[in-house]
Write an enzyme that holds these catalytic residues in place. Structure first.
Site, short mmCIF file in Angstrom:
data_model
loop_
_atom_site.label_atom_id
_atom_site.label_comp_id
_atom_site.label_asym_id
_atom_site.label_seq_id
_atom_site.Cartn_x
_atom_site.Cartn_y
_atom_site.Cartn_z
N CYS A 183 -82.43 -63.63 56.84
CA CYS A 183 -81.66 -63.26 58.11
C CYS A 183 -82.75 -62.23 58.71
O CYS A 183 -83.49 -61.29 58.21
CB CYS A 183 -80.48 -62.31 57.49
N CYS A 237 -83.91 -67.33 64.41
CA CYS A 237 -82.33 -66.82 63.74
C CYS A 237 -82.11 -67.77 62.75
O CYS A 237 -82.02 -68.97 62.76
CB CYS A 237 -81.44 -67.20 64.76
N1 DGL Z 1 -80.09 -63.82 63.76
C1 DGL Z 1 -79.31 -63.98 62.47
C2 DGL Z 1 -79.77 -64.56 61.28
O1 DGL Z 1 -81.00 -64.73 61.19
C3 DGL Z 1 -78.53 -62.61 62.25
C4 DGL Z 1 -77.56 -62.20 63.26
C5 DGL Z 1 -76.41 -63.23 63.57
O2 DGL Z 1 -75.52 -63.58 62.72
O3 DGL Z 1 -76.30 -63.46 64.78
O4 DGL Z 1 -79.16 -65.06 60.40
#
Ligand code: DGL
Length: 272
Positions: A195, A69
């Protein structure tokens, strides 16, 4: 076994690339679906939730955990590495997706901040959650190493929710065209989709961006970086059956359904 942590389902895009690059490794994926998305949360909460997720993975036997993430990596990685890991799991490691992306953006190894490359000039776009953009983590790390590489950040509010909610092509293209229309992409050579969810709509970003802008694929870059890391750190190289186990803090059935849609394959989450 290598742990992969994400706020929810998006990290499956990273897991898929890790699995392709390292087919013999065992992976344990933990999605914190109960608390997703992280992109709207306060920093302290993100740190606490990420710590809890990494703890679950390390208690299950993962000595190396990848924060798939971007939001967790940008906000929590350094704090966990500096203040928590050594006290609780000495010898274990946490790696994030940010380091390999900064290396790809700057064209320099992470350790290069001691002698920055002032000659390299470029403009690169970063699309990410509001939280990742607001953390300034990408900006800071790129500026230290390549001060003349301008990183143009663009937060993409609503895109994670739209992808997660199964929005169709037209609304997704509409959102992405909107973000792209709000930035000045003159002189830009490349774009980072910073993301976990955005690789799922990479083609729409590519269509929305002016011709000639190359998308730096985060899943592929992270997977190549992990392969190199394991070659340099054989203690974490757990070549085994090539198994993949998926855990969720949320509803396993709902997580499995979203995961199947994301990966176009039959997958099954279990309750953590
Ligand atoms: N996994 C998050 C990221 O890569 C996106 C989803 C979220 O905001 O939890 O920033």
């Amino acid at each position: 076994m290598i742990g992969v942590f994400d706020s929810g389902s998006g990290g499956l895009t990273i897991l898929k690339a890790l699995k392709q690059a390292l087919p013999d490794q065992d992976f344990l994926y933990y999605g914190d679906h109960r608390n997703a998305p992280y992109g709207h949360r306060e920093n302290e909460q993100i740190v606490d939730l990420t710590r809890a997720g990494v703890d679950t993975l390390m208690q299950s036997g993962c000595k190396l955990v990848i924060l798939a993430c971007n939001t967790a990596a940008a906000v929590a990685l350094r704090t966990l590495q500096q203040n928590w890991l050594e006290n609780h799991y000495p010898g274990n490691r946490i790696l994030g997706v940010l380091v390999p992306m900064v290396e790809a953006i700057t064209g320099l190894p992470w350790t290069a901040d001691a002698s920055p490359d002032v000659k390299r000039q470029d403009r690169i776009l970063l699309f990410a959650t509001k939280k990742t953009v607001g953390s300034g983590a990408y900006l800071e790390e790129v500026a230290k190493r390549a001060p003349n590489v301008e990183l143009v950040q663009k937060a993409c509010p609503g895109l994670v929710d739209a992808i997660e909610g199964g929005a169709g092509e037209q609304p997704l293209r509409g959102l992405i065209n909107g973000y792209v229309s709000e930035i000045d992409s003159r002189g830009v050579s490349a774009a980072v989709l910073g993301c976990t969810h955005f690789p799922l709509v990479e083609a729409y970003f590519q269509d929305a961006l002016p011709t000639g802008i190359k998308i730096l694929s985060q899943p592929d870059i992270v997977a190549a970086a992990l392969a190199e890391y394991l070659a340099r750190h054989p203690t974490f190289n757990t070549v085994s059956k090539g198994s993949v186990e998926l855990l969720t803090s949320g509803d396993p059935q709902a997580a499995s359904e979203v995961g199947r849609r994301f990966l176009s394959q039959d997958i099954c989450f279990s309750a953590a």
